[in-house]
Design a protein around this motif. Structure first.
Motif, PDB file in Angstrom:
ATOM      1  N   UNK A   8       0.012  66.403  20.192  1.00 10.56           N
ATOM      2  CA  UNK A   8       0.279  67.663  20.864  1.00 10.56           C
ATOM      3  C   UNK A   8      -0.912  68.586  20.968  1.00 10.56           C
ATOM      4  N   UNK A   9      -0.599  69.881  21.061  1.00  4.76           N
ATOM      5  CA  UNK A   9      -1.621  70.912  21.266  1.00  4.76           C
ATOM      6  C   UNK A   9      -2.668  70.865  20.152  1.00  4.76           C
ATOM      7  N   UNK A  32      -5.813  58.737  24.250  1.00  5.60           N
ATOM      8  CA  UNK A  32      -6.002  60.141  23.959  1.00  5.60           C
ATOM      9  C   UNK A  32      -5.074  61.014  24.793  1.00  5.60           C
ATOM     10  N   UNK A  33      -4.832  60.629  26.048  1.00  2.00           N
ATOM     11  CA  UNK A  33      -3.962  61.452  26.898  1.00  2.00           C
ATOM     12  C   UNK A  33      -2.544  61.517  26.335  1.00  2.00           C
ATOM     13  N   UNK A  34      -2.035  60.432  25.749  1.00  3.53           N
ATOM     14  CA  UNK A  34      -0.695  60.480  25.157  1.00  3.53           C
ATOM     15  C   UNK A  34      -0.701  61.316  23.889  1.00  3.53           C
ATOM     16  N   UNK A  39       4.842  62.427  25.359  1.00  5.65           N
ATOM     17  CA  UNK A  39       6.106  62.554  26.071  1.00  5.65           C
ATOM     18  C   UNK A  39       7.231  62.527  25.052  1.00  5.65           C
ATOM     19  N   UNK A  40       8.023  63.591  25.017  1.00  5.02           N
ATOM     20  CA  UNK A  40       9.160  63.625  24.108  1.00  5.02           C
ATOM     21  C   UNK A  40      10.103  62.467  24.396  1.00  5.02           C
ATOM     22  N   UNK A  41      10.330  62.175  25.673  1.00  3.61           N
ATOM     23  CA  UNK A  41      11.262  61.094  26.013  1.00  3.61           C
ATOM     24  C   UNK A  41      10.737  59.733  25.555  1.00  3.61           C
ATOM     25  N   UNK A  76       7.755  71.341  27.553  1.00  4.54           N
ATOM     26  CA  UNK A  76       6.675  72.198  27.074  1.00  4.54           C
ATOM     27  C   UNK A  76       6.329  72.089  25.594  1.00  4.54           C
ATOM     28  N   UNK A  77       7.129  71.415  24.805  1.00  5.77           N
ATOM     29  CA  UNK A  77       6.945  71.413  23.358  1.00  5.77           C
ATOM     30  C   UNK A  77       5.506  71.128  22.950  1.00  5.77           C
ATOM     31  N   UNK A  78       4.941  70.061  23.465  1.00  8.57           N
ATOM     32  CA  UNK A  78       3.612  69.662  23.011  1.00  8.57           C
ATOM     33  C   UNK A  78       2.472  70.456  23.661  1.00  8.57           C
TER      34      UNK A  78
END
Length: 155
Positions: A8-9, A32-34, A39-41, A76-78
């Motif tokens: 995440x952030x 790195x992008x993940x 993705x929460x899903x 938006x969580x991450x």
């Protein structure tokens, strides 16, 4: 276990960080992008109901509006939350830290001056630190989520 893993952030952008004792199963070709924008899903698909509960409780705690936690979790969580798996990762982080479960309490004990939130299920707050139960509804019911949310958002 990849204790240097961060989801995440990044520390500079995270509104808060959750220090978790367990690393989720990640996609086989994780990049790195993940890691920076998970993705929460996908995490829920790979890890099942266990991680759905973890991400849901995180979202209920910090979503700008409590009634929008599901959309916040999925979209938006991450963008606003970082997830660490080792105390060492938080050496230079100055924001709100949720120390989840009992795994880290030997190295990061509850402050003597921490305020107790809740009755039969409890969290302890001495901002910017929150010592909370593991992110599962048996230990962290909605009544505690709502009381803790009220306390940390009253800034």
């Amino acid at each position: 276990m990849m204790v240097d893993l961060w989801l995440g952030a990044c520390k500079k952008e995270a509104d808060c960080v959750f220090l978790l004792p367990n690393v989720p199963i990640l996609p086989a070709a994780v990049g790195l992008s993940f890691l920076t924008r998970p993705s929460a899903s996908v995490l829920i698909e790979l890890n099942g109901n266990h991680w759905r509960k973890i991400l849901t409780i995180m979202s209920k705690l910090i979503a700008p509006r409590y009634d929008s936690w599901k959309i916040f979790r999925d979209v938006q969580l991450f963008d606003r939350v970082g997830v660490a798996f080792s105390v060492d990762q938080l050496d230079d982080y100055k924001g709100l830290v949720f120390i989840v479960g009992n795994t880290f309490r030997d190295v990061w004990p509850v402050a003597d001056c921490a305020q107790t939130i809740g009755d039969s299920h409890q969290a302890f707050v001495h901002l910017p630190h929150v010592w909370c139960p593991y992110l599962d509804y048996r230990q962290f019911p909605n009544v505690l989520i709502e009381a803790l949310r009220e306390r940390i958002l009253e800034k």
